[in-house]
Design an enzyme around this catalytic site. Structure first.
Site, PDB file in Angstrom:
ATOM      1  N   CYS A  81       0.866  -1.184   0.000  1.00  0.00           N
ATOM      2  CA  CYS A  81       0.000   0.000   0.000  1.00  0.00           C
ATOM      3  C   CYS A  81       0.896   1.225   0.000  1.00  0.00           C
ATOM      4  O   CYS A  81       1.577   1.506   0.989  1.00  0.00           O
ATOM      5  CB  CYS A  81      -0.923   0.005   1.219  1.00  0.00           C
ATOM      6  SG  CYS A  81      -2.002   1.465   1.276  1.00  0.00           S
ATOM      7  N   GLY A 139      -1.644   2.407  -7.070  1.00  0.00           N
ATOM      8  CA  GLY A 139      -2.401   2.655  -8.294  1.00  0.00           C
ATOM      9  C   GLY A 139      -1.801   3.774  -9.119  1.00  0.00           C
ATOM     10  O   GLY A 139      -1.749   3.700 -10.356  1.00  0.00           O
ATOM     11  N   CYS A 186      -4.864   6.083  -4.147  1.00  0.00           N
ATOM     12  CA  CYS A 186      -4.191   4.784  -4.122  1.00  0.00           C
ATOM     13  C   CYS A 186      -2.770   4.997  -4.614  1.00  0.00           C
ATOM     14  O   CYS A 186      -2.554   5.302  -5.795  1.00  0.00           O
ATOM     15  CB  CYS A 186      -4.928   3.776  -5.009  1.00  0.00           C
ATOM     16  SG  CYS A 186      -4.117   2.157  -5.086  1.00  0.00           S
ATOM     17  N   HIS A 206      -2.305  -4.606 -10.563  1.00  0.00           N
ATOM     18  CA  HIS A 206      -3.158  -3.534 -11.081  1.00  0.00           C
ATOM     19  C   HIS A 206      -3.482  -3.770 -12.544  1.00  0.00           C
ATOM     20  O   HIS A 206      -2.641  -4.244 -13.315  1.00  0.00           O
ATOM     21  CB  HIS A 206      -2.461  -2.169 -10.950  1.00  0.00           C
ATOM     22  CG  HIS A 206      -2.384  -1.672  -9.561  1.00  0.00           C
ATOM     23  ND1 HIS A 206      -3.297  -0.784  -9.037  1.00  0.00           N
ATOM     24  CD2 HIS A 206      -1.519  -1.951  -8.559  1.00  0.00           C
ATOM     25  CE1 HIS A 206      -2.992  -0.531  -7.773  1.00  0.00           C
ATOM     26  NE2 HIS A 206      -1.910  -1.227  -7.465  1.00  0.00           N
ATOM     27  N   GLU A 257     -10.008  -0.269  -5.369  1.00  0.00           N
ATOM     28  CA  GLU A 257      -9.002  -1.078  -4.694  1.00  0.00           C
ATOM     29  C   GLU A 257      -9.551  -2.455  -4.336  1.00  0.00           C
ATOM     30  O   GLU A 257     -10.648  -2.570  -3.776  1.00  0.00           O
ATOM     31  CB  GLU A 257      -8.506  -0.381  -3.425  1.00  0.00           C
ATOM     32  CG  GLU A 257      -7.607   0.805  -3.698  1.00  0.00           C
ATOM     33  CD  GLU A 257      -6.798   1.191  -2.484  1.00  0.00           C
ATOM     34  OE1 GLU A 257      -6.198   0.289  -1.855  1.00  0.00           O
ATOM     35  OE2 GLU A 257      -6.769   2.385  -2.150  1.00  0.00           O
TER      36      GLU A 257
END
Length: 271
Positions: free
Chosen positions: A74, A212, A209, A151, A200
Protein backbone atom coordinates in the site's frame (compact mmCIF):
# COMPACT_ATOMS: atom_id res chain seq x y z
CA UNK A 1 -6.37 -5.35 27.49
CA UNK A 2 -6.63 -2.17 25.47
CA UNK A 3 -4.61 -1.73 22.28
CA UNK A 4 -3.28 1.67 21.23
CA UNK A 5 -3.71 2.81 17.63
CA UNK A 6 -2.97 5.85 15.48
CA UNK A 7 -5.40 6.95 12.77
CA UNK A 8 -3.56 8.31 9.71
CA UNK A 9 -4.27 9.07 6.07
CA UNK A 10 -2.55 9.78 2.80
CA UNK A 11 -4.71 11.99 0.56
CA UNK A 12 -7.81 10.65 2.33
CA UNK A 13 -6.85 6.97 1.98
CA UNK A 14 -7.06 6.21 5.72
CA UNK A 15 -5.44 3.69 8.05
CA UNK A 16 -5.59 2.34 11.57
CA UNK A 17 -1.92 1.83 12.55
CA UNK A 18 -1.05 -0.62 15.33
CA UNK A 19 2.59 -0.69 16.43
CA UNK A 20 3.69 -4.16 17.55
CA UNK A 21 7.43 -3.70 17.07
CA UNK A 22 8.16 -3.84 20.80
CA UNK A 23 5.63 -6.54 21.72
CA UNK A 24 2.55 -8.23 20.27
CA UNK A 25 -0.57 -6.41 21.44
CA UNK A 26 -3.19 -8.27 19.44
CA UNK A 27 -3.46 -11.23 17.09
CA UNK A 28 -4.77 -9.74 13.87
CA UNK A 29 -6.97 -11.91 11.67
CA UNK A 30 -9.50 -11.30 8.91
CA UNK A 31 -12.48 -10.93 11.25
CA UNK A 32 -10.82 -8.43 13.58
CA UNK A 33 -9.37 -6.35 10.73
CA UNK A 34 -12.79 -6.11 9.04
CA UNK A 35 -14.45 -5.20 12.35
CA UNK A 36 -11.93 -2.42 13.04
CA UNK A 37 -12.30 -1.08 9.48
CA UNK A 38 -16.10 -0.90 9.64
CA UNK A 39 -17.09 2.79 9.51
CA UNK A 40 -20.35 2.26 11.38
CA UNK A 41 -19.38 -0.08 14.22
CA UNK A 42 -15.58 0.05 14.26
CA UNK A 43 -12.87 2.71 14.09
CA UNK A 44 -13.28 3.04 10.34
CA UNK A 45 -10.55 2.88 7.70
CA UNK A 46 -9.57 1.63 4.27
CA UNK A 47 -6.72 -0.49 5.68
CA UNK A 48 -5.48 -1.75 9.05
CA UNK A 49 -1.68 -1.50 9.25
CA UNK A 50 0.32 -3.72 11.59
CA UNK A 51 3.99 -2.94 12.34
CA UNK A 52 6.09 -5.88 13.50
CA UNK A 53 9.77 -6.73 14.06
CA UNK A 54 11.79 -7.88 11.06
CA UNK A 55 15.12 -9.64 10.75
CA UNK A 56 15.56 -8.45 7.17
CA UNK A 57 14.66 -4.74 7.56
CA UNK A 58 14.08 -2.05 10.16
CA UNK A 59 10.58 -3.42 10.63
CA UNK A 60 7.79 -5.25 8.84
CA UNK A 61 4.49 -3.74 7.64
CA UNK A 62 1.41 -5.93 7.22
CA UNK A 63 -1.67 -4.56 5.44
CA UNK A 64 -5.28 -5.70 5.88
CA UNK A 65 -7.94 -4.28 3.57
CA UNK A 66 -11.38 -3.22 4.76
CA UNK A 67 -12.78 -6.66 3.96
CA UNK A 68 -10.17 -8.19 6.28
CA UNK A 69 -8.03 -9.73 3.54
CA UNK A 70 -4.27 -9.33 3.89
CA UNK A 71 -2.53 -7.76 0.87
CA UNK A 72 1.04 -7.20 -0.18
CA UNK A 73 1.52 -3.45 -0.53
CA UNK A 74 0.00 0.00 0.00
CA UNK A 75 1.78 3.10 -1.25
CA UNK A 76 -0.20 5.64 0.75
CA UNK A 77 0.28 3.61 3.92
CA UNK A 78 4.03 3.53 3.25
CA UNK A 79 4.12 7.34 3.34
CA UNK A 80 2.03 7.40 6.51
CA UNK A 81 4.34 4.90 8.18
CA UNK A 82 7.39 6.95 7.19
CA UNK A 83 5.79 9.88 9.02
CA UNK A 84 4.84 7.63 11.96
CA UNK A 85 8.38 6.20 12.23
CA UNK A 86 9.93 9.67 11.93
CA UNK A 87 13.11 8.81 10.03
CA UNK A 88 14.36 6.97 6.96
CA UNK A 89 13.70 3.24 7.14
CA UNK A 90 13.79 0.02 5.20
CA UNK A 91 10.44 -1.77 5.47
CA UNK A 92 9.66 -5.41 4.75
CA UNK A 93 6.28 -5.98 3.08
CA UNK A 94 4.56 -8.90 1.41
CA UNK A 95 5.26 -7.18 -1.92
CA UNK A 96 8.99 -6.68 -1.31
CA UNK A 97 11.30 -4.22 0.41
CA UNK A 98 10.49 -0.51 0.53
CA UNK A 99 12.74 2.40 1.44
CA UNK A 100 10.98 5.43 2.93
CA UNK A 101 12.23 8.91 3.77
CA UNK A 102 10.06 11.51 5.54
CA UNK A 103 10.10 14.89 3.80
CA UNK A 104 8.04 18.06 4.08
CA UNK A 105 4.88 16.71 5.72
CA UNK A 106 4.94 13.55 3.70
CA UNK A 107 7.46 11.08 2.38
CA UNK A 108 9.39 9.73 -0.57
CA UNK A 109 9.01 6.00 -1.05
CA UNK A 110 11.31 3.88 -3.22
CA UNK A 111 8.79 1.34 -4.50
CA UNK A 112 11.18 -0.95 -6.39
CA UNK A 113 10.70 -2.19 -9.93
CA UNK A 114 7.43 -3.19 -11.65
CA UNK A 115 6.84 -6.72 -12.87
CA UNK A 116 5.13 -7.37 -16.19
CA UNK A 117 5.01 -11.15 -16.64
CA UNK A 118 1.53 -12.67 -16.81
CA UNK A 119 2.52 -15.03 -14.00
CA UNK A 120 3.69 -12.05 -11.89
CA UNK A 121 0.30 -10.30 -11.90
CA UNK A 122 -0.85 -13.14 -11.74
CA UNK A 123 -3.23 -13.94 -14.61
CA UNK A 124 -5.07 -17.19 -15.11
CA UNK A 125 -3.34 -17.82 -18.42
CA UNK A 126 -0.60 -16.33 -20.59
CA UNK A 127 -1.30 -13.14 -22.53
CA UNK A 128 0.24 -9.79 -23.41
CA UNK A 129 0.05 -7.75 -20.20
CA UNK A 130 0.89 -4.47 -21.95
CA UNK A 131 -2.42 -4.59 -23.81
CA UNK A 132 -4.62 -7.38 -22.51
CA UNK A 133 -7.04 -8.55 -25.25
CA UNK A 134 -10.05 -8.25 -22.93
CA UNK A 135 -12.89 -5.79 -22.29
CA UNK A 136 -15.63 -5.14 -19.74
CA UNK A 137 -18.61 -2.95 -20.76
CA UNK A 138 -16.56 -0.52 -22.80
CA UNK A 139 -13.38 -0.67 -20.73
CA UNK A 140 -10.90 -2.47 -22.92
CA UNK A 141 -7.29 -3.52 -23.37
CA UNK A 142 -5.91 -2.71 -19.92
CA UNK A 143 -2.24 -2.61 -19.02
CA UNK A 144 -1.56 -5.14 -16.24
CA UNK A 145 1.40 -4.63 -13.90
CA UNK A 146 2.50 -5.71 -10.43
CA UNK A 147 3.97 -2.88 -8.34
CA UNK A 148 3.93 -4.83 -5.09
CA UNK A 149 0.30 -5.67 -5.72
CA UNK A 150 -1.58 -6.31 -9.00
CA UNK A 151 -3.16 -3.53 -11.08
CA UNK A 152 -5.11 -3.31 -14.32
CA UNK A 153 -4.95 0.21 -15.79
CA UNK A 154 -7.42 1.44 -18.40
CA UNK A 155 -6.78 4.68 -20.33
CA UNK A 156 -10.01 6.56 -21.04
CA UNK A 157 -10.97 10.01 -22.36
CA UNK A 158 -12.63 11.09 -19.07
CA UNK A 159 -12.35 9.18 -15.78
CA UNK A 160 -15.58 10.66 -14.42
CA UNK A 161 -17.57 9.01 -17.23
CA UNK A 162 -16.64 5.50 -16.06
CA UNK A 163 -19.04 3.75 -13.66
CA UNK A 164 -16.14 2.44 -11.61
CA UNK A 165 -18.32 1.69 -8.60
CA UNK A 166 -20.08 -1.04 -10.58
CA UNK A 167 -17.36 -2.11 -13.02
CA UNK A 168 -14.62 -2.19 -10.38
CA UNK A 169 -15.88 -5.20 -8.42
CA UNK A 170 -16.73 -7.07 -11.63
CA UNK A 171 -13.18 -6.72 -12.94
CA UNK A 172 -11.58 -7.26 -9.52
CA UNK A 173 -13.25 -10.67 -9.22
CA UNK A 174 -12.96 -11.79 -12.84
CA UNK A 175 -11.50 -15.32 -13.01
CA UNK A 176 -8.69 -14.04 -15.24
CA UNK A 177 -7.27 -12.50 -12.04
CA UNK A 178 -7.06 -15.49 -9.66
CA UNK A 179 -5.83 -13.32 -6.76
CA UNK A 180 -8.04 -10.34 -7.63
CA UNK A 181 -6.82 -7.04 -9.02
CA UNK A 182 -6.87 -3.30 -8.36
CA UNK A 183 -8.64 -1.44 -11.17
CA UNK A 184 -7.54 2.01 -12.33
CA UNK A 185 -9.03 4.35 -14.92
CA UNK A 186 -6.65 7.07 -16.09
CA UNK A 187 -6.82 10.06 -18.42
CA UNK A 188 -3.69 11.69 -19.82
CA UNK A 189 -3.81 15.49 -19.61
CA UNK A 190 -0.23 16.16 -20.74
CA UNK A 191 3.23 14.57 -20.86
CA UNK A 192 3.63 15.22 -17.14
CA UNK A 193 0.11 14.95 -15.75
CA UNK A 194 -2.65 12.34 -15.56
CA UNK A 195 -5.88 11.99 -13.60
CA UNK A 196 -6.79 8.71 -11.95
CA UNK A 197 -9.53 6.87 -10.06
CA UNK A 198 -8.97 3.46 -8.50
CA UNK A 199 -11.16 0.63 -7.33
CA UNK A 200 -9.00 -1.08 -4.69
CA UNK A 201 -9.11 -4.83 -4.30
CA UNK A 202 -10.84 -5.58 -1.01
CA UNK A 203 -11.47 -1.91 -0.18
CA UNK A 204 -13.54 -0.44 -3.02
CA UNK A 205 -13.43 3.16 -4.18
CA UNK A 206 -10.90 5.18 -2.20
CA UNK A 207 -9.86 8.80 -2.44
CA UNK A 208 -6.30 7.85 -3.34
CA UNK A 209 -4.19 4.78 -4.12
CA UNK A 210 -0.40 5.12 -4.07
CA UNK A 211 0.39 1.85 -5.83
CA UNK A 212 -2.40 2.66 -8.29
CA UNK A 213 -0.68 5.94 -9.13
CA UNK A 214 2.62 4.08 -9.62
CA UNK A 215 0.93 1.50 -11.86
CA UNK A 216 -0.75 4.19 -13.97
CA UNK A 217 2.52 6.05 -14.55
CA UNK A 218 4.39 2.86 -15.42
CA UNK A 219 1.64 1.98 -17.90
CA UNK A 220 1.62 5.48 -19.38
CA UNK A 221 5.40 5.55 -19.80
CA UNK A 222 5.55 2.06 -21.29
CA UNK A 223 2.87 3.03 -23.81
CA UNK A 224 4.70 6.24 -24.69
CA UNK A 225 1.94 8.51 -23.37
CA UNK A 226 3.94 10.50 -20.80
CA UNK A 227 7.41 11.39 -19.66
CA UNK A 228 9.02 9.65 -16.67
CA UNK A 229 8.09 12.16 -13.95
CA UNK A 230 4.33 12.57 -13.71
CA UNK A 231 1.92 14.32 -11.35
CA UNK A 232 -1.07 12.06 -10.69
CA UNK A 233 -4.31 13.83 -9.70
CA UNK A 234 -6.55 11.61 -7.55
CA UNK A 235 -9.86 12.52 -5.88
CA UNK A 236 -8.00 13.09 -2.59
CA UNK A 237 -5.08 15.10 -3.98
CA UNK A 238 -1.86 14.75 -5.96
CA UNK A 239 1.16 12.45 -5.98
CA UNK A 240 4.37 12.78 -7.97
CA UNK A 241 5.61 9.52 -9.44
CA UNK A 242 9.04 8.99 -11.01
CA UNK A 243 9.80 5.95 -13.14
CA UNK A 244 13.46 6.11 -14.09
CA UNK A 245 15.39 4.52 -16.96
CA UNK A 246 16.56 1.72 -14.66
CA UNK A 247 12.96 0.77 -13.86
CA UNK A 248 12.91 2.13 -10.31
CA UNK A 249 9.68 3.76 -9.10
CA UNK A 250 9.68 6.59 -6.56
CA UNK A 251 6.51 8.05 -5.09
CA UNK A 252 6.30 11.43 -3.34
CA UNK A 253 3.30 12.87 -1.54
CA UNK A 254 1.75 13.97 1.77
CA UNK A 255 0.58 12.01 4.78
CA UNK A 256 -1.07 13.09 8.03
CA UNK A 257 -1.99 11.87 11.48
CA UNK A 258 -5.68 12.26 12.31
CA UNK A 259 -5.98 11.12 15.93
CA UNK A 260 -4.92 8.50 18.48
CA UNK A 261 -6.97 6.15 20.61
CA UNK A 262 -7.30 2.64 21.95
CA UNK A 263 -9.69 -0.28 21.65
CA UNK A 264 -10.43 -3.53 23.45
CA UNK A 265 -10.22 -6.50 21.04
CA UNK A 266 -12.90 -8.25 23.08
CA UNK A 267 -15.39 -5.60 21.95
CA UNK A 268 -14.94 -6.98 18.42
CA UNK A 269 -15.20 -10.64 19.37
CA UNK A 270 -11.44 -11.26 19.46
CA UNK A 271 -9.98 -13.53 22.14
Amino acid sequence: MRVDFTKMHGLGNDFVVIDQRARENVHMDRALAAALADRNTGIGCDQVILLEPSEAADFRMRIFNADGGEVEACGNASRAIALFHGSAARIETGGGMLEVTPEGGGAAVAMGRPRFGWEDIPLDYAMDTSEMPLSWDGLERPFAVNVGNPHAVFFVPAIEDVELGSLGPTIERDPVFPEGVNVGVASVASRDRISLRVWERGAGLTRACGTGACAAVVAAVERGLTDRIVTVALPGGELVISYDEDGQITMRGPASESFRGSFDPADYGAA
